[in-house]
Scaffold this active site. Sequence first.
Site, PDB file in Angstrom:
ATOM      1  N   CYS A   3     -16.472 -33.865  49.440  1.00 26.34           N
ATOM      2  CA  CYS A   3     -17.354 -34.768  49.182  1.00 26.34           C
ATOM      3  C   CYS A   3     -18.107 -34.907  50.320  1.00 26.34           C
ATOM      4  O   CYS A   3     -17.774 -35.430  51.542  1.00 26.34           O
ATOM      5  CB  CYS A   3     -15.950 -36.842  49.176  1.00 26.34           C
ATOM      6  N   LYS A  42      -9.498 -27.688  49.253  1.00 23.86           N
ATOM      7  CA  LYS A  42     -11.433 -27.425  48.080  1.00 23.86           C
ATOM      8  C   LYS A  42     -12.422 -27.584  49.632  1.00 23.86           C
ATOM      9  O   LYS A  42     -12.218 -28.862  50.016  1.00 23.86           O
ATOM     10  CB  LYS A  42     -10.833 -29.364  47.572  1.00 23.86           C
ATOM     11  N   ASN A 103     -15.316 -24.414  40.636  1.00 26.82           N
ATOM     12  CA  ASN A 103     -15.869 -26.196  40.596  1.00 26.82           C
ATOM     13  C   ASN A 103     -17.150 -26.041  39.997  1.00 26.82           C
ATOM     14  O   ASN A 103     -17.350 -25.259  41.014  1.00 26.82           O
ATOM     15  CB  ASN A 103     -14.470 -26.746  41.362  1.00 26.82           C
ATOM     16  N   GLY A 104     -16.996 -27.530  39.262  1.00 23.16           N
ATOM     17  CA  GLY A 104     -19.150 -27.308  39.277  1.00 23.16           C
ATOM     18  C   GLY A 104     -18.864 -27.402  37.533  1.00 23.16           C
ATOM     19  O   GLY A 104     -19.468 -26.667  37.400  1.00 23.16           O
ATOM     20  N   ARG A 128     -15.312 -34.705  37.580  1.00 26.09           N
ATOM     21  CA  ARG A 128     -16.125 -36.342  36.198  1.00 26.09           C
ATOM     22  C   ARG A 128     -15.404 -35.717  34.985  1.00 26.09           C
ATOM     23  O   ARG A 128     -15.000 -37.002  34.757  1.00 26.09           O
ATOM     24  CB  ARG A 128     -17.570 -36.139  36.698  1.00 26.09           C
TER      25      ARG A 128
END
Length: 230
Positions: A3, A42, A103-104, A128
């Site tokens: 984050c 993560k 991820n992404g 998301r």
Amino acid sequence: MGCSVSGIVNKKAGAALLKEPQAALAAVEAVRNEISIPLFVKFRTGWSPDIAPAVELAKQFESAGVDCLVFHPRVAPDKRTRPPVIENITAIKEAVSIPVFGNGDIITPEDCLNMLESTGCDGVSVGRMAMARPWLFAEWTSGFEPDENIFRDYALRLADALDTHFDPIRALKRFKLFTVYFAANFTFGHSLQSKFLAAKSMDQVREAIHKHLRPGMQLTKRPNMNLYST
Ligand SMILES: Cc1cc2nc3c(=O)[nH]c(=O)nc-3n(C[C@H](O)[C@H](O)[C@H](O)COP(=O)(O)O)c2cc1C
């Protein structure tokens, strides 16, 4: 440690830990010592495009007893605007022998397969889209077919869950945070989102859900990026 929102990073949490790898490692070791369930870590590339520090950290996480790494190949200042550098998932995967999830920007099952095949990663982590359509896991893996009221029902269940677990002000704030990803599902997402943002209570949220989430609303093929990239 993925984050990079300023409110988190300014408290030296989230991706800020990647500026101090020893602190990141100490945090992971402390968690490892306390729990016996599988530990996933993560993290992102870090604060510069050079992948070497993340590779080094990945090896240290493995030595610390982490069970799985989830890697988001973006630098921290890039919130989610430029595309992820997916070759860097391969660099992490090749550095360790524990499983690595990529991820992404996974939107579709094809994106999942592409990431698995092109990087050699062991799994995929969805952010998301899991907020936009939480049933997509069932849809992609076991043929679940959502009915025409699923968006309405989801929004109502979310409102109830937030009411149960948070005070009214926080519940409303969290609902509004979620609407941006939810609204990105629809071609008229901006106008839908503005209806939710105007709500002053959870009762008004429910009224807006019943009034504006109707069967047959036009879905976007890929989410509306102006909303989705916030
Ligand atoms: C509302 C929100 C909260 C997030 N919170 C975290 C978090 O606490 N820790 C973290 O590592 N990443 C966090 N992320 C980043 C996501 O886990 C993910 O890495 C990023 O959104 C890219 O994946 P996606 O394209 O599938 O969304 C958050 C993202 C969003 C949108």
